[in-house]
Design a protein around this motif. Sequence first.
Motif: not given
Length: 78
Positions: A1-2, A4-6, A8-9
């Motif tokens: 998981m990068n 940016s994804r973390k 966003k979450i």
Amino acid sequence: MNASRKAKIAFAASIVFTTVTIFGVYRLKGYELEVRRRGIVRDDERRKQIAANALEYERNEQLQRRLQSEQSVTETST
């Protein structure tokens, strides 16, 4: 998981948390307002009942005094 994804979450979770908190506070405020209104109505009814009871008590006192003045009570000694 990068990252940016973390991010966003985390952002989505904070939006959900904030939305739920604001909605909860809004509902609680409405509930407290309704409880306060019911309390005011109940207090008004209680005050009216107290006034009516006082008036009825005064009427009964006057009636009792009138009836006692009309009666002739004699004590008999044995």
